[in-house]
Design a protein around this motif. Structure first.
Motif, PDB file in Angstrom:
ATOM      1  N   GLN A  15      -7.956  14.858 -17.607  1.00 34.89           N
ATOM      2  CA  GLN A  15      -7.592  14.597 -16.191  1.00 34.89           C
ATOM      3  C   GLN A  15      -7.594  15.799 -15.698  1.00 34.89           C
ATOM      4  OE1 GLN A  15      -5.012  11.595 -15.084  1.00 34.89           O
ATOM      5  NE2 GLN A  15      -6.286  10.040 -16.213  1.00 34.89           N
ATOM      6  N   ASN A  38      -2.673   9.523  -0.532  1.00 38.89           N
ATOM      7  CA  ASN A  38      -2.496   8.418  -1.886  1.00 38.89           C
ATOM      8  C   ASN A  38      -3.063   9.482  -2.833  1.00 38.89           C
ATOM      9  OD1 ASN A  38      -3.594   5.511  -0.032  1.00 38.89           O
ATOM     10  ND2 ASN A  38      -1.416   6.320  -0.649  1.00 38.89           N
ATOM     11  N   ALA A  39      -2.378   9.439  -3.877  1.00 38.89           N
ATOM     12  CA  ALA A  39      -2.784   9.922  -5.089  1.00 38.89           C
ATOM     13  C   ALA A  39      -2.671  11.463  -4.956  1.00 38.89           C
ATOM     14  CB  ALA A  39      -4.221   9.758  -5.365  1.00 38.89           C
ATOM     15  N   ARG A  89      11.566  -3.771  -9.101  1.00 41.61           N
ATOM     16  CA  ARG A  89      11.367  -3.299 -10.148  1.00 41.61           C
ATOM     17  C   ARG A  89      12.530  -2.532 -10.761  1.00 41.61           C
ATOM     18  NH1 ARG A  89       5.725  -3.259 -11.679  1.00 41.61           N
ATOM     19  NH2 ARG A  89       5.184  -5.122 -10.230  1.00 41.61           N
ATOM     20  N   GLU A 163       9.066   6.499  -1.412  1.00 42.07           N
ATOM     21  CA  GLU A 163       8.726   5.595  -0.264  1.00 42.07           C
ATOM     22  C   GLU A 163       9.661   4.488  -0.509  1.00 42.07           C
ATOM     23  OE1 GLU A 163       4.522   4.198  -0.246  1.00 42.07           O
ATOM     24  OE2 GLU A 163       4.049   6.106  -1.155  1.00 42.07           O
ATOM     25  N   SER A 166       8.610   1.379   2.408  1.00 48.47           N
ATOM     26  CA  SER A 166       7.340   0.905   2.589  1.00 48.47           C
ATOM     27  C   SER A 166       7.177  -0.594   2.869  1.00 48.47           C
ATOM     28  CB  SER A 166       6.536   1.492   1.560  1.00 48.47           C
ATOM     29  OG  SER A 166       6.703   0.769   0.281  1.00 48.47           O
ATOM     30  N   ARG A 167       8.284  -1.228   2.357  1.00 44.72           N
ATOM     31  CA  ARG A 167       8.243  -2.759   2.451  1.00 44.72           C
ATOM     32  C   ARG A 167       9.189  -3.077   3.259  1.00 44.72           C
ATOM     33  NH1 ARG A 167       4.310  -3.561  -1.110  1.00 44.72           N
ATOM     34  NH2 ARG A 167       4.476  -2.136  -2.872  1.00 44.72           N
ATOM     35  N   HIS A 196       5.080   7.845   4.027  1.00 44.25           N
ATOM     36  CA  HIS A 196       3.904   8.208   4.672  1.00 44.25           C
ATOM     37  C   HIS A 196       4.231   8.063   6.115  1.00 44.25           C
ATOM     38  CE1 HIS A 196       1.074   7.962   1.647  1.00 44.25           C
ATOM     39  NE2 HIS A 196       1.603   6.745   1.106  1.00 44.25           N
ATOM     40  N   HIS A 197       5.306   7.995   6.484  1.00 48.45           N
ATOM     41  CA  HIS A 197       5.773   7.465   7.939  1.00 48.45           C
ATOM     42  C   HIS A 197       6.542   8.801   8.485  1.00 48.45           C
ATOM     43  CE1 HIS A 197       4.312   3.471   7.976  1.00 48.45           C
ATOM     44  NE2 HIS A 197       4.839   3.282   6.613  1.00 48.45           N
TER      45      HIS A 197
ATOM     46  N   PRO B  92       0.349  -5.078  -5.123  1.00 47.08           N
ATOM     47  CA  PRO B  92      -0.791  -5.139  -5.624  1.00 47.08           C
ATOM     48  C   PRO B  92      -0.751  -5.248  -7.222  1.00 47.08           C
ATOM     49  CG  PRO B  92      -0.245  -3.076  -4.614  1.00 47.08           C
ATOM     50  CD  PRO B  92       0.543  -3.927  -4.336  1.00 47.08           C
ATOM     51  N   GLU B  93       0.252  -4.590  -7.829  1.00 46.00           N
ATOM     52  CA  GLU B  93       0.549  -4.626  -9.280  1.00 46.00           C
ATOM     53  C   GLU B  93       0.532  -6.091  -9.720  1.00 46.00           C
ATOM     54  OE1 GLU B  93       2.029  -2.824  -7.171  1.00 46.00           O
ATOM     55  OE2 GLU B  93       2.490  -0.472  -8.185  1.00 46.00           O
ATOM     56  N   ASN B 143      -3.829   3.849 -14.511  1.00 44.93           N
ATOM     57  CA  ASN B 143      -3.856   5.026 -14.303  1.00 44.93           C
ATOM     58  C   ASN B 143      -4.027   5.236 -12.954  1.00 44.93           C
ATOM     59  OD1 ASN B 143      -3.162   6.380 -16.730  1.00 44.93           O
ATOM     60  ND2 ASN B 143      -5.464   6.828 -17.067  1.00 44.93           N
ATOM     61  N   SER B 145      -2.953   5.619  -8.829  1.00 44.21           N
ATOM     62  CA  SER B 145      -1.418   5.649  -8.161  1.00 44.21           C
ATOM     63  C   SER B 145      -1.031   4.377  -7.347  1.00 44.21           C
ATOM     64  CB  SER B 145      -1.499   6.851  -6.981  1.00 44.21           C
ATOM     65  OG  SER B 145      -2.171   6.683  -5.813  1.00 44.21           O
ATOM     66  N   SER B 146       0.002   4.334  -6.878  1.00 42.98           N
ATOM     67  CA  SER B 146       0.286   3.019  -5.944  1.00 42.98           C
ATOM     68  C   SER B 146      -0.724   2.740  -4.941  1.00 42.98           C
ATOM     69  CB  SER B 146       1.659   2.993  -5.800  1.00 42.98           C
ATOM     70  OG  SER B 146       2.367   4.131  -5.000  1.00 42.98           O
ATOM     71  N   GLY B 147      -0.935   3.836  -4.172  1.00 42.24           N
ATOM     72  CA  GLY B 147      -1.834   3.767  -3.024  1.00 42.24           C
ATOM     73  C   GLY B 147      -3.345   3.239  -3.649  1.00 42.24           C
ATOM     74  N   GLU B 148      -3.909   3.708  -4.668  1.00 43.45           N
ATOM     75  CA  GLU B 148      -5.054   3.635  -5.175  1.00 43.45           C
ATOM     76  C   GLU B 148      -5.116   1.975  -5.515  1.00 43.45           C
ATOM     77  OE1 GLU B 148      -6.694   7.790  -6.693  1.00 43.45           O
ATOM     78  OE2 GLU B 148      -5.191   6.728  -7.992  1.00 43.45           O
ATOM     79  N   ARG B 150      -3.247  -0.217  -4.561  1.00 43.10           N
ATOM     80  CA  ARG B 150      -3.339  -1.181  -3.214  1.00 43.10           C
ATOM     81  C   ARG B 150      -4.784  -1.372  -2.913  1.00 43.10           C
ATOM     82  NH1 ARG B 150      -1.246  -5.150  -0.623  1.00 43.10           N
ATOM     83  NH2 ARG B 150       0.971  -4.549  -0.207  1.00 43.10           N
ATOM     84  N   GLY B 173       2.428   1.346   1.815  1.00 47.65           N
ATOM     85  CA  GLY B 173       2.052   2.177   0.927  1.00 47.65           C
ATOM     86  C   GLY B 173       0.729   2.800   0.853  1.00 47.65           C
ATOM     87  N   LEU B 174       0.031   2.435   2.109  1.00 49.82           N
ATOM     88  CA  LEU B 174      -1.292   3.133   2.162  1.00 49.82           C
ATOM     89  C   LEU B 174      -1.242   4.565   3.146  1.00 49.82           C
ATOM     90  CD1 LEU B 174      -4.075   0.520   3.020  1.00 49.82           C
ATOM     91  CD2 LEU B 174      -3.737   1.818   0.974  1.00 49.82           C
TER      92      LEU B 174
END
Lengths: 271, 285
Positions: A15, A38-39, A89, A163, A166-167, A196-197, B92-93, B143, B145-148, B150, B173-174
């Protein structure tokens, strides 16, 4: 002090790397915000702070202790609290006070100390009336506060938050942020805050932006003046700053970007 | 063609010390081509309401009719109704279970007797609509990420092209691009494919920008319903109810209180900025 020096990281050899040659220092008591699309590697970066992930190259030092040294990991994790994005979690106990006491029991503290620290931590997040509640029946914001209390009971020096809001709803967000700001002021807690905010991090001392495997450091006001650049990076400036940006294009308005709330902007416009 | 809720009540942990009433006598109507927003703080019953509408939770009492079929009564017929509904869950998970991204999106499509080519086409289309390119097809879901993740969860529901889609906090989370893309998609699907949507969120800014109408839940009661103009007209009452308006709307309200003459119903900061400049001209020139 936290020190990253020339850190490379990738999840697997095939990767592409997520972080490349990342170096920075974070002083005690600083509030660092981490932004990025993201990512881009935000959660990965967060997990490097307490040895959940180890760098491929370079090293991460927490108060001179290298996260790559297995003998120091225990001490490092007591210093660096970590808050996961989804409280569900992280919560494991069936009663709020057991949840907060969990770490302390594992540290082998005497019962009286545990009692005292649990009470103090719950008070800090204003959840002292929920001691005997099962966490599963609390709202998202309340759960998140219990997680924060669980970390605070350990009395960490640094806190990494991935984050955390986020919820949560707007009122809960404001509440969590006020709690964190209080901790920063009273304990000198160092915050590393991923989000993100942008409107949540107006009080940040520095902003790290993750892009192209790098973590670049900026001041927030500097970023708000360059809104096109921010948007290009997939980061939305706060609503009020975007409004000011549009108003400032009209030459009659010269509104500083330090104005971040609706109330302040009203005062400015009505002068 | 519509969703009708009559006197819905729901209680969690019934007959235990932790019994908690989550929904009180909810009456709600949503027309087929409507984008309906459900706003409210955490713990107000938004997710519970959505799960009751999709039949995941059975209400203590009350009636739910989707396209004139009472799903609380006749379960066999109800199954056909659930086929018309797509649901994007809060985490989403919890809904992703396939190993590869492609199989995750194709899972629902495989039950529809489509050719492999059609499936591939729909999967790639759905992934593209959430900003994931074809390279993602062979990636492992764990593999991402959490945004992906979602985005993937949303794509797997969009691919089905159901008549209704329900979203539980879809933008949490986006990143900015992900949010813009999703909101544009919601608008597009609604106008082009006439898909009815219910969106649960606590971000009023996004809700007002896409929803035709928003309702407010508070402690399990439905306390308000209307479009942005209605909401702004009741600004003070709603604020007392714990509603936090978007910053630009707070600004409009406060300026009007100080004697400015700004019109209501402006959906975003750009319209507000234009209006401020206009009013500023009126006041000082």
């Amino acid at each position: 002090m936290i020190e990253f020096s020339q850190v490379d990281f990738s999840y697997a050899l095939e990767q592409p790397p997520l972080l490349k040659d990342v170096s920075f220092q974070i002083r005690e008591g600083e509030f660092i915000a981490v932004l990025g699309r993201n990512a881009s590697g935000k959660s990965t970066l967060a997990r490097l702070f307490n040895g959940l992930l180890l760098p491929d190259r370079g090293n991460v030092k927490i108060d001179e202790m290298d996260t790559g040294n297995p003998e120091k990991l225990f001490a490092i994790r007591q210093k660096v609290g970590f808050l996961f994005p989804s409280p569900d979690r992280q919560l494991i106990a069936d009663m709020v006070e057991d949840e907060v006491a969990f770490v302390l029991e594992n540290l082998g503290l005497p019962a009286s100390d545990i009692r005292e620290r649990v009470d103090a931590a719950l008070e800090m997040v204003a959840m002292e009336n929920y001691r005997k509640h099962p966490p599963s029946l609390l709202s998202g914001g309340q759960k998140q506060k219990i997680c924060i209390a669980g970390i605070l009971s350990m009395r960490p020096k640094y806190m990494v938050l991935d984050e955390p809001t986020s919820r949560l709803d707007p009122a809960e967000r404001i509440d969590i942020l006020a709690t964190l700001m209080k901790l920063k002021a009273e304990w000198g807690l160092t915050l590393i805050y991923i989000t993100h905010h942008v409107e949540e991090i107006v009080a940040a001392d520095r902003v790290f932006i993750l892009q192209n495997c790098r973590a670049d450091s900026f001041s927030l006001s500097e970023l708000l003046e360059k809104q096109e650049y921010l948007l290009q990076l997939g980061i939305e400036p706060p609503e009020i700053s975007r409004l000011i940006y549009l108003l400032n294009r009209d030459e009659r308005f010269v509104i500083p970007y330090e104005v971040v709330s609706a109330a302040d902007l009203v005062n400015f416009l009505c002068r | 063609m519509s969703i009708v809720l009559k006197n819905i009540n729901y209680t969690y942990q019934i007959n235990t010390p932790f019994m908690r009433k989550a929904l009180h006598n909810i009456n709600l109507y949503s027309g087929k081509n409507e984008i309906l927003g459900i706003l409210g703080g955490t713990g107000s019953g938004k997710t519970t309401l959505l799960q009751v509408i999709t039949g995941l939770l059975t209400p203590d009492s009350g009636q739910i009719e989707i396209d004139e079929v009472d799903i609380s009564q006749y379960r066999k017929k109800a199954l056909n109704v659930f086929d018309k509904i797509g649901m994007v869950f809060q985490v989403p998970e919890e809904q992703i279970f396939e190993k590869k991204v492609f199989s995750e999106v194709a899972f629902g499509l495989r039950k529809k007797f489509l050719s492999a080519e059609e499936i591939r086409c729909k999967v790639e289309g759905a992934l593209a609509s959430v900003g994931l390119n074809a390279d993602y097809c062979q990636r492992f879901t764990y593999n991402l990420s959490s945004g992906e993740k979602r985005r993937l969860a949303i794509a797997s529901v969009l691919a089905l092209e159901t008549e209704y889609i329900f979203f539980d906090e879809p933008t949490a989370g986006l990143d900015y691009e992900g949010r813009v893309l999703l909101l544009d998609n919601i608008k597009k699907l609604n106008t082009e494919k006439r898909i009815g949507m219910i969106i649960v969120s606590h971000d009023p800014l996004e809700m007002f920008s896409v929803c035709h109408r928003c309702v407010l839940l508070k402690d399990g009661c439905l306390v308000f319903s209307g479009d942005l103009t209605d909401w702004m007209a009741n600004y003070e009452i709603l604020t007392e109810q714990g509603m936090v308006f978007p910053q630009s709307q707070q600004l409009v309200h406060e300026l009007n209180r100080r004697g400015w003459d700004m019109k209501g119903g402006m959906k975003n900061f750009a319209e507000v900025a234009a209006q401020i400049i206009k009013c500023y001209d009126g006041r000082f020139h």
